[in-house]
Motif scaffolding. Structure first.
Motif, PDB file in Angstrom:
ATOM      1  N   ALA A 160       0.834  -1.199   0.000  1.00  0.00           N
ATOM      2  CA  ALA A 160       0.000   0.000   0.000  1.00  0.00           C
ATOM      3  C   ALA A 160       0.867   1.245   0.000  1.00  0.00           C
ATOM      4  N   ASN A 161       1.973   1.218   0.742  1.00  0.00           N
ATOM      5  CA  ASN A 161       2.902   2.340   0.751  1.00  0.00           C
ATOM      6  C   ASN A 161       3.508   2.562  -0.619  1.00  0.00           C
ATOM      7  N   LYS A 162       3.853   1.469  -1.284  1.00  0.00           N
ATOM      8  CA  LYS A 162       4.418   1.558  -2.626  1.00  0.00           C
ATOM      9  C   LYS A 162       3.434   2.226  -3.577  1.00  0.00           C
ATOM     10  N   GLN A 163       2.171   1.803  -3.513  1.00  0.00           N
ATOM     11  CA  GLN A 163       1.170   2.374  -4.410  1.00  0.00           C
ATOM     12  C   GLN A 163       0.961   3.857  -4.127  1.00  0.00           C
ATOM     13  N   GLU A 164       0.981   4.221  -2.832  1.00  0.00           N
ATOM     14  CA  GLU A 164       0.822   5.628  -2.462  1.00  0.00           C
ATOM     15  C   GLU A 164       1.981   6.458  -2.997  1.00  0.00           C
ATOM     16  N   LEU A 165       3.188   5.918  -2.913  1.00  0.00           N
ATOM     17  CA  LEU A 165       4.357   6.629  -3.411  1.00  0.00           C
ATOM     18  C   LEU A 165       4.290   6.781  -4.922  1.00  0.00           C
ATOM     19  N   ILE A 166       3.874   5.717  -5.609  1.00  0.00           N
ATOM     20  CA  ILE A 166       3.761   5.780  -7.067  1.00  0.00           C
ATOM     21  C   ILE A 166       2.737   6.839  -7.471  1.00  0.00           C
ATOM     22  N   GLU A 167       1.597   6.857  -6.768  1.00  0.00           N
ATOM     23  CA  GLU A 167       0.576   7.845  -7.100  1.00  0.00           C
ATOM     24  C   GLU A 167       1.055   9.256  -6.812  1.00  0.00           C
ATOM     25  N   LYS A 168       1.804   9.417  -5.718  1.00  0.00           N
ATOM     26  CA  LYS A 168       2.304  10.754  -5.388  1.00  0.00           C
ATOM     27  C   LYS A 168       3.324  11.220  -6.414  1.00  0.00           C
ATOM     28  N   GLN A 169       4.094  10.308  -6.979  1.00  0.00           N
ATOM     29  CA  GLN A 169       5.022  10.668  -8.046  1.00  0.00           C
ATOM     30  C   GLN A 169       4.255  11.069  -9.301  1.00  0.00           C
ATOM     31  N   ARG A 170       3.151  10.399  -9.556  1.00  0.00           N
ATOM     32  CA  ARG A 170       2.356  10.701 -10.748  1.00  0.00           C
ATOM     33  C   ARG A 170       1.556  11.977 -10.574  1.00  0.00           C
ATOM     34  N   PHE A 171       0.924  12.128  -9.384  1.00  0.00           N
ATOM     35  CA  PHE A 171       0.092  13.294  -9.095  1.00  0.00           C
ATOM     36  C   PHE A 171       0.561  13.942  -7.791  1.00  0.00           C
ATOM     37  N   PRO A 172       1.659  14.712  -7.829  1.00  0.00           N
ATOM     38  CA  PRO A 172       2.137  15.368  -6.607  1.00  0.00           C
ATOM     39  C   PRO A 172       1.123  16.401  -6.112  1.00  0.00           C
ATOM     40  N   PRO A 173       0.963  16.549  -4.810  1.00  0.00           N
ATOM     41  CA  PRO A 173       0.062  17.588  -4.296  1.00  0.00           C
ATOM     42  C   PRO A 173       0.507  18.985  -4.720  1.00  0.00           C
ATOM     43  N   CYS A 174      -0.467  19.878  -4.869  1.00  0.00           N
ATOM     44  CA  CYS A 174      -0.174  21.269  -5.227  1.00  0.00           C
ATOM     45  C   CYS A 174       0.372  22.030  -4.014  1.00  0.00           C
ATOM     46  N   ASN A 175       1.049  23.139  -4.284  1.00  0.00           N
ATOM     47  CA  ASN A 175       1.245  24.144  -3.253  1.00  0.00           C
ATOM     48  C   ASN A 175      -0.110  24.822  -3.041  1.00  0.00           C
ATOM     49  N   ALA A 176      -0.393  25.261  -1.829  1.00  0.00           N
ATOM     50  CA  ALA A 176      -1.703  25.861  -1.565  1.00  0.00           C
ATOM     51  C   ALA A 176      -1.596  26.931  -0.494  1.00  0.00           C
ATOM     52  N   GLU A 177      -2.442  27.941  -0.621  1.00  0.00           N
ATOM     53  CA  GLU A 177      -2.581  28.954   0.419  1.00  0.00           C
ATOM     54  C   GLU A 177      -4.032  29.423   0.433  1.00  0.00           C
ATOM     55  N   TRP A 178      -4.450  29.929   1.592  1.00  0.00           N
ATOM     56  CA  TRP A 178      -5.836  30.381   1.731  1.00  0.00           C
ATOM     57  C   TRP A 178      -5.866  31.739   2.391  1.00  0.00           C
ATOM     58  N   SER A 179      -6.725  32.603   1.896  1.00  0.00           N
ATOM     59  CA  SER A 179      -6.889  33.942   2.445  1.00  0.00           C
ATOM     60  C   SER A 179      -8.367  34.201   2.676  1.00  0.00           C
ATOM     61  N   PHE A 180      -8.695  34.811   3.809  1.00  0.00           N
ATOM     62  CA  PHE A 180     -10.089  35.139   4.113  1.00  0.00           C
ATOM     63  C   PHE A 180     -10.669  36.082   3.080  1.00  0.00           C
ATOM     64  N   ILE A 181      -9.796  36.886   2.478  1.00  0.00           N
ATOM     65  CA  ILE A 181     -10.251  37.872   1.489  1.00  0.00           C
ATOM     66  C   ILE A 181     -10.266  37.283   0.084  1.00  0.00           C
ATOM     67  N   ARG A 182      -9.183  36.586  -0.301  1.00  0.00           N
ATOM     68  CA  ARG A 182      -9.038  36.133  -1.692  1.00  0.00           C
ATOM     69  C   ARG A 182      -9.480  34.691  -1.928  1.00  0.00           C
ATOM     70  N   GLY A 183      -9.664  33.919  -0.868  1.00  0.00           N
ATOM     71  CA  GLY A 183     -10.026  32.529  -1.054  1.00  0.00           C
ATOM     72  C   GLY A 183      -8.800  31.646  -1.181  1.00  0.00           C
ATOM     73  N   SER A 184      -8.887  30.589  -1.971  1.00  0.00           N
ATOM     74  CA  SER A 184      -7.792  29.615  -2.112  1.00  0.00           C
ATOM     75  C   SER A 184      -6.978  29.882  -3.371  1.00  0.00           C
ATOM     76  N   ARG A 185      -5.696  29.587  -3.265  1.00  0.00           N
ATOM     77  CA  ARG A 185      -4.831  29.643  -4.436  1.00  0.00           C
ATOM     78  C   ARG A 185      -3.997  28.370  -4.476  1.00  0.00           C
ATOM     79  N   PHE A 186      -3.978  27.717  -5.621  1.00  0.00           N
ATOM     80  CA  PHE A 186      -3.188  26.511  -5.831  1.00  0.00           C
ATOM     81  C   PHE A 186      -2.182  26.777  -6.944  1.00  0.00           C
ATOM     82  N   TRP A 187      -0.972  26.230  -6.775  1.00  0.00           N
ATOM     83  CA  TRP A 187       0.003  26.364  -7.851  1.00  0.00           C
ATOM     84  C   TRP A 187       0.980  25.194  -7.820  1.00  0.00           C
TER      85      TRP A 187
END
Length: 262
Positions: A160-187
């Motif tokens: 299961a760890n192997k599969q999680e690592l493979i998926e993370k290599q394929r689809f790495p999480p985005c950078n993210a930030e949130w602001s009460f005024i502007r909402g969410s930003r992903f990059w």
């Protein structure tokens, strides 16, 4: 630093799996330099005045933890582990009498992998002295079916760890930030999600059963990651056409930054 290529990743995972299998086989195999303990005998090894020593057991394997006395002696934080097999509590953190038990039959694959990591820790840092007759070892000192099942669960945890690592290599999480005024930003970047790679990608929502959609970075060029070698034709769109991905409304399809207003 470039990301680990598919061949290198699989090689590393295969080596890890082989190493763990070898360790497990070594731990379970018969050895001449150990003794067998009945649970009531092991209970005498709690580090109290007059006790013959300070031992604990994990998955039926007994370790002399005298060198770590300050952690396990009476009154210490982990004193409940001394003189017994409390395998379950190593994962659950339940140090009550009801939780300090050796029943791990309902733990998940990942929890069993955590238990395997604890085994590695004790094998490395403390002396193995014997086995407990009971749930994991019989009166002949050989593994019981429950121990065989625990070993299988550890192996599946590694898978299961192997599969999680493979998926993370394929689809790495985005950078993210949130602001009460502007909402969410992903990059996306070449380091987003803690995954080093030679591509940047674009933000997309990844949908998985039972999990709230989250932002991942998706490769936009070349063949899809799951393309078979015998089918060399592709649309040069990377993984953009994966069926579990969705675009963020209002974001340009190939923008590396996406803002989602409140």
């Amino acid at each position: 630093m470039p990301g680990l290529g598919g061949r290198g990743l699989w090689l590393g995972l295969a080596v890890a799996a082989a190493a763990m299998t070898a360790r497990l086989m070594g731990w379970w195999s018969p050895r001449a330099d150990f003794r067998l303990f009945l649970p009531e005998e092991l209970a005498r090894y709690r580090g109290r005045p007059g006790d013959p020593g300070l031992y604990l057991a994990l998955l039926g394997r007994v370790y002399d933890v005298s060198s770590g006395r300050r952690h396990y002696e009476p009154g210490a934080h982990y004193s409940g582990f001394a003189g017994r097999d409390a395998s379950r509590a190593f994962v659950t953190g339940d140090y009550s009498e009801a939780g300090l038990v050796d029943d791990v039959s309902d733990l998940s694959f990942s929890e069993m992998l955590t238990l395997q990591n604890w085994l590695s820790f004790y094998e490395k840092n403390y002396k193995f002295v014997g086995r407990v007759i009971g749930r994991f070892y019989g009166e002949d000192g050989l593994p019981t079916p429950e121990l065989t099942q625990a070993e299988a669960m550890m192996t599946k945890g590694l898978e299961a760890n192997k599969q999680e690592l493979i998926e993370k290599q394929r689809f790495p999480p985005c950078n993210a930030e949130w602001s009460f005024i502007r909402g969410s930003r992903f990059w996306c970047s070449q380091q987003s999600g803690g995954v080093s790679r030679d591509w940047i990608g674009v933000p997309r929502k990844l949908f998985k059963p039972g999990v709230k959609p989250y932002c991942v970075c998706v490769r936009t060029t070349g063949p899809p990651s799951d393309q078979l070698p015998e089918n060399p034709m592709h649309r040069n769109r990377g993984d953009l056409d994966h069926p579990n991905l969705g675009e963020y409304p209002g974001c340009p399809p190939l923008a590396i930054t996406c803002s989602v207003p409140l």
